[in-house]
Scaffold this motif. Structure first.
Motif, PDB file in Angstrom:
ATOM      1  N   ARG A  75      50.274  -0.372  63.620  1.00  0.00           N
ATOM      2  CA  ARG A  75      49.525  -1.567  63.215  1.00  0.00           C
ATOM      3  C   ARG A  75      48.229  -1.537  64.007  1.00  0.00           C
ATOM      4  N   THR A  76      47.105  -1.662  63.318  1.00  0.00           N
ATOM      5  CA  THR A  76      45.821  -1.655  64.007  1.00  0.00           C
ATOM      6  C   THR A  76      44.857  -2.627  63.333  1.00  0.00           C
ATOM      7  N   LEU A  77      43.881  -3.071  64.103  1.00  0.00           N
ATOM      8  CA  LEU A  77      42.897  -4.030  63.635  1.00  0.00           C
ATOM      9  C   LEU A  77      41.532  -3.364  63.626  1.00  0.00           C
ATOM     10  N   GLY A  78      40.749  -3.656  62.607  1.00  0.00           N
ATOM     11  CA  GLY A  78      39.408  -3.097  62.550  1.00  0.00           C
ATOM     12  C   GLY A  78      38.550  -3.829  61.538  1.00  0.00           C
ATOM     13  N   LYS A  79      37.359  -3.302  61.353  1.00  0.00           N
ATOM     14  CA  LYS A  79      36.453  -3.815  60.320  1.00  0.00           C
ATOM     15  C   LYS A  79      36.625  -2.916  59.104  1.00  0.00           C
ATOM     16  N   GLY A  80      37.063  -3.494  58.008  1.00  0.00           N
ATOM     17  CA  GLY A  80      37.297  -2.724  56.795  1.00  0.00           C
ATOM     18  C   GLY A  80      36.077  -2.683  55.910  1.00  0.00           C
ATOM     19  N   MET A  81      35.870  -1.540  55.285  1.00  0.00           N
ATOM     20  CA  MET A  81      34.787  -1.376  54.311  1.00  0.00           C
ATOM     21  C   MET A  81      35.383  -0.729  53.074  1.00  0.00           C
ATOM     22  N   TYR A  82      35.179  -1.363  51.927  1.00  0.00           N
ATOM     23  CA  TYR A  82      35.635  -0.801  50.659  1.00  0.00           C
ATOM     24  C   TYR A  82      34.419  -0.257  49.940  1.00  0.00           C
ATOM     25  N   VAL A  83      34.360   1.075  49.826  1.00  0.00           N
ATOM     26  CA  VAL A  83      33.216   1.744  49.213  1.00  0.00           C
ATOM     27  C   VAL A  83      33.746   2.714  48.159  1.00  0.00           C
ATOM     28  N   GLY A  84      33.224   2.614  46.944  1.00  0.00           N
ATOM     29  CA  GLY A  84      33.742   3.461  45.873  1.00  0.00           C
ATOM     30  C   GLY A  84      35.200   3.100  45.654  1.00  0.00           C
ATOM     31  N   ASP A  85      36.064   4.058  45.834  1.00  0.00           N
ATOM     32  CA  ASP A  85      37.492   3.787  45.729  1.00  0.00           C
ATOM     33  C   ASP A  85      38.174   4.104  47.060  1.00  0.00           C
ATOM     34  N   MET A  86      37.410   4.013  48.147  1.00  0.00           N
ATOM     35  CA  MET A  86      37.948   4.319  49.473  1.00  0.00           C
ATOM     36  C   MET A  86      37.847   3.099  50.376  1.00  0.00           C
ATOM     37  N   PHE A  87      38.891   2.902  51.182  1.00  0.00           N
ATOM     38  CA  PHE A  87      38.894   1.846  52.184  1.00  0.00           C
ATOM     39  C   PHE A  87      38.841   2.520  53.541  1.00  0.00           C
ATOM     40  N   MET A  88      37.855   2.170  54.335  1.00  0.00           N
ATOM     41  CA  MET A  88      37.672   2.751  55.673  1.00  0.00           C
ATOM     42  C   MET A  88      37.808   1.648  56.707  1.00  0.00           C
ATOM     43  N   LEU A  89      38.466   1.989  57.808  1.00  0.00           N
ATOM     44  CA  LEU A  89      38.622   1.051  58.914  1.00  0.00           C
ATOM     45  C   LEU A  89      37.766   1.543  60.068  1.00  0.00           C
ATOM     46  N   THR A  90      36.863   0.673  60.550  1.00  0.00           N
ATOM     47  CA  THR A  90      35.941   1.048  61.617  1.00  0.00           C
ATOM     48  C   THR A  90      36.107   0.098  62.807  1.00  0.00           C
ATOM     49  N   ASP A  91      35.504   0.478  63.926  1.00  0.00           N
ATOM     50  CA  ASP A  91      35.589  -0.306  65.153  1.00  0.00           C
ATOM     51  C   ASP A  91      34.792  -1.602  64.990  1.00  0.00           C
ATOM     52  N   PRO A  92      35.453  -2.756  65.116  1.00  0.00           N
ATOM     53  CA  PRO A  92      34.738  -4.023  64.927  1.00  0.00           C
ATOM     54  C   PRO A  92      33.735  -4.316  66.035  1.00  0.00           C
ATOM     55  N   ALA A  93      33.859  -3.653  67.185  1.00  0.00           N
ATOM     56  CA  ALA A  93      32.938  -3.885  68.296  1.00  0.00           C
ATOM     57  C   ALA A  93      31.650  -3.076  68.155  1.00  0.00           C
ATOM     58  N   THR A  94      31.632  -2.161  67.200  1.00  0.00           N
ATOM     59  CA  THR A  94      30.474  -1.300  67.003  1.00  0.00           C
ATOM     60  C   THR A  94      29.708  -1.755  65.765  1.00  0.00           C
ATOM     61  N   ASN A  99      32.487   6.903  62.422  1.00  0.00           N
ATOM     62  CA  ASN A  99      33.753   7.620  62.500  1.00  0.00           C
ATOM     63  C   ASN A  99      34.919   6.740  62.099  1.00  0.00           C
ATOM     64  N   GLY A 100      34.873   6.244  60.891  1.00  0.00           N
ATOM     65  CA  GLY A 100      35.938   5.380  60.399  1.00  0.00           C
ATOM     66  C   GLY A 100      37.225   6.149  60.118  1.00  0.00           C
ATOM     67  N   ILE A 101      38.298   5.396  59.988  1.00  0.00           N
ATOM     68  CA  ILE A 101      39.606   5.944  59.636  1.00  0.00           C
ATOM     69  C   ILE A 101      39.867   5.641  58.165  1.00  0.00           C
ATOM     70  N   ALA A 102      40.198   6.662  57.394  1.00  0.00           N
ATOM     71  CA  ALA A 102      40.504   6.474  55.969  1.00  0.00           C
ATOM     72  C   ALA A 102      41.847   5.762  55.828  1.00  0.00           C
ATOM     73  N   VAL A 103      41.902   4.808  54.911  1.00  0.00           N
ATOM     74  CA  VAL A 103      43.125   4.058  54.641  1.00  0.00           C
ATOM     75  C   VAL A 103      43.427   4.175  53.152  1.00  0.00           C
ATOM     76  N   ASP A 104      44.583   4.743  52.833  1.00  0.00           N
ATOM     77  CA  ASP A 104      45.010   4.843  51.434  1.00  0.00           C
ATOM     78  C   ASP A 104      45.715   3.537  51.085  1.00  0.00           C
ATOM     79  N   ILE A 105      45.139   2.777  50.161  1.00  0.00           N
ATOM     80  CA  ILE A 105      45.688   1.469  49.778  1.00  0.00           C
ATOM     81  C   ILE A 105      46.426   1.514  48.445  1.00  0.00           C
ATOM     82  N   SER A 106      46.723   2.700  47.948  1.00  0.00           N
ATOM     83  CA  SER A 106      47.326   2.822  46.614  1.00  0.00           C
ATOM     84  C   SER A 106      48.724   2.207  46.523  1.00  0.00           C
ATOM     85  N   LYS A 107      49.437   2.083  47.635  1.00  0.00           N
ATOM     86  CA  LYS A 107      50.798   1.519  47.602  1.00  0.00           C
ATOM     87  C   LYS A 107      50.842   0.073  48.092  1.00  0.00           C
ATOM     88  N   VAL A 108      49.691  -0.472  48.398  1.00  0.00           N
ATOM     89  CA  VAL A 108      49.608  -1.860  48.832  1.00  0.00           C
ATOM     90  C   VAL A 108      49.777  -2.750  47.598  1.00  0.00           C
TER      91      VAL A 108
END
Length: 151
Positions: A75-94, A99-108
């Motif tokens: 479980r992690t917290l971040g700033k999410g960005m939805y661009v195209g068909d990709m969801f990226m989680l980035t550092d909210p303090a930056t 250097n975001g982390i890719a998040v696959d949301i297809s099963k959400v």
């Protein structure tokens, strides 16, 4: 007289022929339909992601240790960005994290994906629960999300 006895027996059996029944709604919930005309929504069995335990992890630690964390439920917290068909989680303090982390949301669940599409195009604070994987979108490490919740 035998006919009258048969009719009485038949009429008595009609009341017992209607027993409680369970119906399944379109969204998967089950409802107990009682013979007195009332109903009761049945508690659903918890889904896998509702019973799974997640390790709380800071986003920066996930970035540093992502290869070692493969297969871990986090479980992690971040700033999410939805661009195209990709969801990226980035550092909210930056302000601008390249250097975001890719998040696959297809099963959400659909309502969570709708929240992401509606609220995260320009950035949103989100908590992601899921499994660390090396093959998000077929080629990069990231999180296979079970849930995404707004903060």
């Amino acid at each position: 007289m035998r006919k009258a006895g048969f009719v009485v027996l038949f009429l008595c059996s009609i009341g017992t022929a209607y027993a409680d029944q369970i119906a399944t709604l379109g969204d998967g919930r089950q409802v107990l339909l009682k013979d007195d005309g009332t109903y009761q929504i049945q508690p659903s069995a918890p889904k896998e992601h509702e019973t799974a335990s997640y390790a709380d992890l800071k986003l920066v630690d996930l970035k540093v240790d992502i290869k070692e964390l493969e297969g871990q439920r986090i479980r992690t917290l971040g700033k999410g960005m939805y661009v195209g068909d990709m969801f990226m989680l980035t550092d909210p303090a930056t302000a601008f994290d390249m250097n975001g982390i890719a998040v696959d949301i297809s099963k959400v669940p659909r309502e969570m994906r709708k929240w992401i599409v509606t609220n995260c195009a320009t950035g949103c604070r989100a908590t992601v629960e899921g499994e660390v994987r090396s093959d998000i979108h077929g080629f990069m490490p990231g999180i296979m999300a079970d849930t995404v919740r707004g903060r």
